[in-house]
Scaffold this motif. Structure first.
Motif, PDB file in Angstrom:
ATOM      1  N   GLU A 107      53.411  43.268  50.382  1.00  0.00           N
ATOM      2  CA  GLU A 107      53.298  44.493  49.593  1.00  0.00           C
ATOM      3  C   GLU A 107      53.282  44.276  48.086  1.00  0.00           C
ATOM      4  OE1 GLU A 107      52.547  48.366  49.068  1.00  0.00           O
ATOM      5  OE2 GLU A 107      52.670  47.410  51.028  1.00  0.00           O
ATOM      6  N   LYS A 108      54.111  43.392  47.564  1.00  0.00           N
ATOM      7  CA  LYS A 108      54.210  43.242  46.108  1.00  0.00           C
ATOM      8  C   LYS A 108      52.948  42.658  45.476  1.00  0.00           C
ATOM      9  CE  LYS A 108      56.243  38.690  45.908  1.00  0.00           C
ATOM     10  NZ  LYS A 108      57.125  37.816  45.222  1.00  0.00           N
ATOM     11  N   ASN A 109      52.116  41.970  46.244  1.00  0.00           N
ATOM     12  CA  ASN A 109      50.943  41.295  45.694  1.00  0.00           C
ATOM     13  C   ASN A 109      49.637  42.054  45.871  1.00  0.00           C
ATOM     14  OD1 ASN A 109      52.535  39.045  45.013  1.00  0.00           O
ATOM     15  ND2 ASN A 109      52.328  38.238  47.076  1.00  0.00           N
ATOM     16  N   TYR A 110      49.657  43.229  46.479  1.00  0.00           N
ATOM     17  CA  TYR A 110      48.419  43.887  46.900  1.00  0.00           C
ATOM     18  C   TYR A 110      48.430  45.385  46.639  1.00  0.00           C
ATOM     19  CZ  TYR A 110      48.044  39.721  49.852  1.00  0.00           C
ATOM     20  OH  TYR A 110      47.991  38.440  50.313  1.00  0.00           O
ATOM     21  N   ILE A 111      47.230  45.923  46.527  1.00  0.00           N
ATOM     22  CA  ILE A 111      46.994  47.345  46.722  1.00  0.00           C
ATOM     23  C   ILE A 111      46.067  47.417  47.923  1.00  0.00           C
ATOM     24  CG2 ILE A 111      45.961  49.467  45.839  1.00  0.00           C
ATOM     25  CD1 ILE A 111      46.660  48.557  43.012  1.00  0.00           C
ATOM     26  N   SER A 112      46.474  48.150  48.933  1.00  0.00           N
ATOM     27  CA  SER A 112      45.661  48.349  50.134  1.00  0.00           C
ATOM     28  C   SER A 112      44.972  49.702  50.021  1.00  0.00           C
ATOM     29  CB  SER A 112      46.571  48.302  51.370  1.00  0.00           C
ATOM     30  OG  SER A 112      45.810  48.482  52.536  1.00  0.00           O
ATOM     31  N   ILE A 113      43.653  49.716  50.249  1.00  0.00           N
ATOM     32  CA  ILE A 113      42.852  50.919  50.068  1.00  0.00           C
ATOM     33  C   ILE A 113      42.127  51.254  51.357  1.00  0.00           C
ATOM     34  CG2 ILE A 113      41.018  51.993  48.681  1.00  0.00           C
ATOM     35  CD1 ILE A 113      42.084  48.887  47.210  1.00  0.00           C
ATOM     36  N   GLU A 114      42.423  52.418  51.901  1.00  0.00           N
ATOM     37  CA  GLU A 114      41.691  52.904  53.072  1.00  0.00           C
ATOM     38  C   GLU A 114      40.410  53.564  52.574  1.00  0.00           C
ATOM     39  OE1 GLU A 114      42.800  52.265  56.190  1.00  0.00           O
ATOM     40  OE2 GLU A 114      44.541  51.290  55.289  1.00  0.00           O
ATOM     41  N   THR A 115      39.273  53.170  53.155  1.00  0.00           N
ATOM     42  CA  THR A 115      37.983  53.731  52.765  1.00  0.00           C
ATOM     43  C   THR A 115      37.182  54.050  54.027  1.00  0.00           C
ATOM     44  OG1 THR A 115      36.847  51.593  52.745  1.00  0.00           O
ATOM     45  CG2 THR A 115      37.874  52.305  50.676  1.00  0.00           C
ATOM     46  N   PRO A 116      36.179  54.909  53.894  1.00  0.00           N
ATOM     47  CA  PRO A 116      35.252  55.050  55.010  1.00  0.00           C
ATOM     48  C   PRO A 116      34.540  53.716  55.238  1.00  0.00           C
ATOM     49  CG  PRO A 116      34.935  56.810  53.398  1.00  0.00           C
ATOM     50  CD  PRO A 116      35.868  55.809  52.784  1.00  0.00           C
ATOM     51  N   LYS A 117      34.214  53.418  56.484  1.00  0.00           N
ATOM     52  CA  LYS A 117      33.444  52.207  56.764  1.00  0.00           C
ATOM     53  C   LYS A 117      32.071  52.350  56.141  1.00  0.00           C
ATOM     54  CE  LYS A 117      35.786  51.077  61.045  1.00  0.00           C
ATOM     55  NZ  LYS A 117      35.671  50.827  62.468  1.00  0.00           N
ATOM     56  N   GLY A 118      31.555  51.235  55.621  1.00  0.00           N
ATOM     57  CA  GLY A 118      30.216  51.244  55.050  1.00  0.00           C
ATOM     58  C   GLY A 118      30.180  50.667  53.652  1.00  0.00           C
ATOM     59  N   PHE A 119      29.030  50.841  53.025  1.00  0.00           N
ATOM     60  CA  PHE A 119      28.798  50.275  51.698  1.00  0.00           C
ATOM     61  C   PHE A 119      29.362  51.175  50.607  1.00  0.00           C
ATOM     62  CE2 PHE A 119      25.527  48.357  54.357  1.00  0.00           C
ATOM     63  CZ  PHE A 119      25.704  47.019  54.045  1.00  0.00           C
ATOM     64  N   HIS A 120      29.943  50.512  49.608  1.00  0.00           N
ATOM     65  CA  HIS A 120      30.538  51.226  48.485  1.00  0.00           C
ATOM     66  C   HIS A 120      30.101  50.589  47.175  1.00  0.00           C
ATOM     67  CE1 HIS A 120      33.114  52.304  51.833  1.00  0.00           C
ATOM     68  NE2 HIS A 120      33.577  53.303  51.113  1.00  0.00           N
ATOM     69  N   ASN A 121      29.864  51.436  46.188  1.00  0.00           N
ATOM     70  CA  ASN A 121      29.636  51.007  44.821  1.00  0.00           C
ATOM     71  C   ASN A 121      31.003  50.792  44.176  1.00  0.00           C
ATOM     72  OD1 ASN A 121      27.824  50.752  42.422  1.00  0.00           O
ATOM     73  ND2 ASN A 121      29.096  52.458  41.717  1.00  0.00           N
ATOM     74  N   VAL A 122      31.140  49.709  43.419  1.00  0.00           N
ATOM     75  CA  VAL A 122      32.412  49.398  42.758  1.00  0.00           C
ATOM     76  C   VAL A 122      32.150  49.169  41.267  1.00  0.00           C
ATOM     77  CG1 VAL A 122      34.351  47.791  42.621  1.00  0.00           C
ATOM     78  CG2 VAL A 122      33.310  48.299  44.847  1.00  0.00           C
ATOM     79  N   ARG A 123      32.942  49.864  40.444  1.00  0.00           N
ATOM     80  CA  ARG A 123      32.917  49.664  38.997  1.00  0.00           C
ATOM     81  C   ARG A 123      34.330  49.314  38.536  1.00  0.00           C
ATOM     82  NH1 ARG A 123      30.199  53.769  40.210  1.00  0.00           N
ATOM     83  NH2 ARG A 123      31.862  55.268  39.804  1.00  0.00           N
ATOM     84  N   ILE A 124      34.414  48.323  37.666  1.00  0.00           N
ATOM     85  CA  ILE A 124      35.698  47.923  37.100  1.00  0.00           C
ATOM     86  C   ILE A 124      35.717  48.383  35.649  1.00  0.00           C
ATOM     87  CG2 ILE A 124      37.210  45.992  36.518  1.00  0.00           C
ATOM     88  CD1 ILE A 124      34.677  45.400  39.167  1.00  0.00           C
ATOM     89  N   ASN A 125      36.733  49.165  35.307  1.00  0.00           N
ATOM     90  CA  ASN A 125      36.868  49.713  33.959  1.00  0.00           C
ATOM     91  C   ASN A 125      38.091  49.105  33.286  1.00  0.00           C
ATOM     92  OD1 ASN A 125      34.804  52.001  34.141  1.00  0.00           O
ATOM     93  ND2 ASN A 125      36.071  52.356  35.933  1.00  0.00           N
ATOM     94  N   LEU A 126      37.883  48.550  32.098  1.00  0.00           N
ATOM     95  CA  LEU A 126      38.973  48.026  31.294  1.00  0.00           C
ATOM     96  C   LEU A 126      39.341  49.099  30.267  1.00  0.00           C
ATOM     97  CD1 LEU A 126      40.834  45.663  30.529  1.00  0.00           C
ATOM     98  CD2 LEU A 126      38.964  44.789  29.096  1.00  0.00           C
ATOM     99  N   ILE A 127      40.603  49.479  30.257  1.00  0.00           N
ATOM    100  CA  ILE A 127      41.082  50.573  29.426  1.00  0.00           C
ATOM    101  C   ILE A 127      41.865  50.004  28.236  1.00  0.00           C
ATOM    102  CG2 ILE A 127      42.469  52.693  29.393  1.00  0.00           C
ATOM    103  CD1 ILE A 127      40.039  52.814  31.317  1.00  0.00           C
ATOM    104  N   ASP A 128      41.560  50.500  27.047  1.00  0.00           N
ATOM    105  CA  ASP A 128      42.275  50.109  25.840  1.00  0.00           C
ATOM    106  C   ASP A 128      43.421  51.111  25.632  1.00  0.00           C
ATOM    107  OD1 ASP A 128      43.047  48.890  23.527  1.00  0.00           O
ATOM    108  OD2 ASP A 128      41.214  49.359  22.403  1.00  0.00           O
ATOM    109  N   TRP A 129      44.349  51.095  26.550  1.00  0.00           N
ATOM    110  CA  TRP A 129      45.397  52.115  26.629  1.00  0.00           C
ATOM    111  C   TRP A 129      46.335  52.112  25.428  1.00  0.00           C
ATOM    112  CZ3 TRP A 129      50.404  50.397  26.677  1.00  0.00           C
ATOM    113  CH2 TRP A 129      50.600  49.055  27.026  1.00  0.00           C
ATOM    114  N   LYS A 130      46.469  50.992  24.741  1.00  0.00           N
ATOM    115  CA  LYS A 130      47.379  50.920  23.590  1.00  0.00           C
ATOM    116  C   LYS A 130      46.887  51.756  22.412  1.00  0.00           C
ATOM    117  CE  LYS A 130      49.370  46.421  24.613  1.00  0.00           C
ATOM    118  NZ  LYS A 130      49.542  45.031  24.168  1.00  0.00           N
TER     119      LYS A 130
END
Length: 173
Positions: A107-130
Motif C-alpha cells: 500500500e505505501k508504494n502504490y496508488i491503485s486505480i480501478e478503470t474500465p477495461k480498454g484503451f485509455h489516454n494518459v496525460r501527466i501534468n507537472l504542477i508548479d504548486w509553490k
C-alpha cells in the motif's frame, strides 16, 4: 481521486497495467522486463506502461483523475503537460516507482486505480504548486490544501483513434 506521496530511487515512476506485470516476483523477473531502455520502450509500445520520467530520485505528491480534467485552479499553476500516451487497462492500473513494479502490492508504494477495461489516454501534468499563495506554511512545508506535484489524467478512448501521434518516449516532458 486519490492523493499520495510516492518515492523512487530509480529516477522514474510509472503507470502500469497490473495484470500484465503481476507475474513479477523477484529482481530477475523485473530485470527481464524493465532493466534496459529498449525494454521500457517495448512496454510503452505494448501499451502496458506509461513513464513518469523526470530523471530524478525523490518523493512527490501524485493525484490520479479518471475521466476528469484539470480544474481551473490546477490549470492556473500548470507548469507542463506531457504528450498523450496510451495504456490498455485490464481494469486495474498501478502508479508507483518503477522499482516497485511487481505482483505484490504494498500500500505505501502504490496508488491503485480501478478503470474500465480498454484503451485509455494518459496525460501527466507537472504542477508548479509553490507559486500559489499560501501553499507553504511558516516552516516552508506544503499546507494541507496545497496542490500536488503531479496530476495524472486518464480518459477512456476508442481504439479507432489510436495512431502514431501518441507518445512512445521515455522522456515524459
Amino acid at each position: 481521486m486519490e492523493r499520495k506521496t510516492l518515492s523512487t530511487n530509480s529516477g522514474m515512476w510509472a503507470l502500469w497495467d497490473y495484470l500484465t506485470y503481476n507475474y513479477i516476483n523477484d529482481y530477475g523477473d523485473w530485470a527481464e522486463a524493465f532493466e534496459e531502455e529498449e525494454d521500457l520502450v517495448r512496454a510503452i509500445e505494448k501499451k502496458s506502461f506509461v513513464p513518469i520520467n523526470i530523471n530524478s530520485d525523490g518523493a512527490f505528491d501524485f493525484v490520479v483523475k479518471v475521466n476528469e480534467n484539470l480544474n481551473d485552479r490546477e490549470k492556473k499553476y500548470l507548469l507542463v503537460t506531457s504528450k498523450n500516451y496510451v495504456i490498455d487497462s485490464s481494469g486495474k492500473l498501478i502508479l508507483s516507482g518503477i522499482e516497485f513494479i511487481n505482483g505484490e502490492i504494498k500500500e505505501k508504494n502504490y496508488i491503485s486505480i480501478e478503470t474500465p477495461k480498454g484503451f485509455h489516454n494518459v496525460r501527466i501534468n507537472l504542477i508548479d504548486w509553490k507559486k500559489e499563495p499560501h501553499s507553504l506554511d511558516e516552516n516552508n512545508m506544503p499546507t494541507k490544501d496545497s496542490l500536488p506535484d503531479f496530476i495524472i489524467e486518464i480518459d477512456i478512448i476508442e481504439p479507432s483513434i489510436i495512431n502514431n501521434e501518441f507518445s512512445k518516449s521515455l522522456k515524459t516532458f
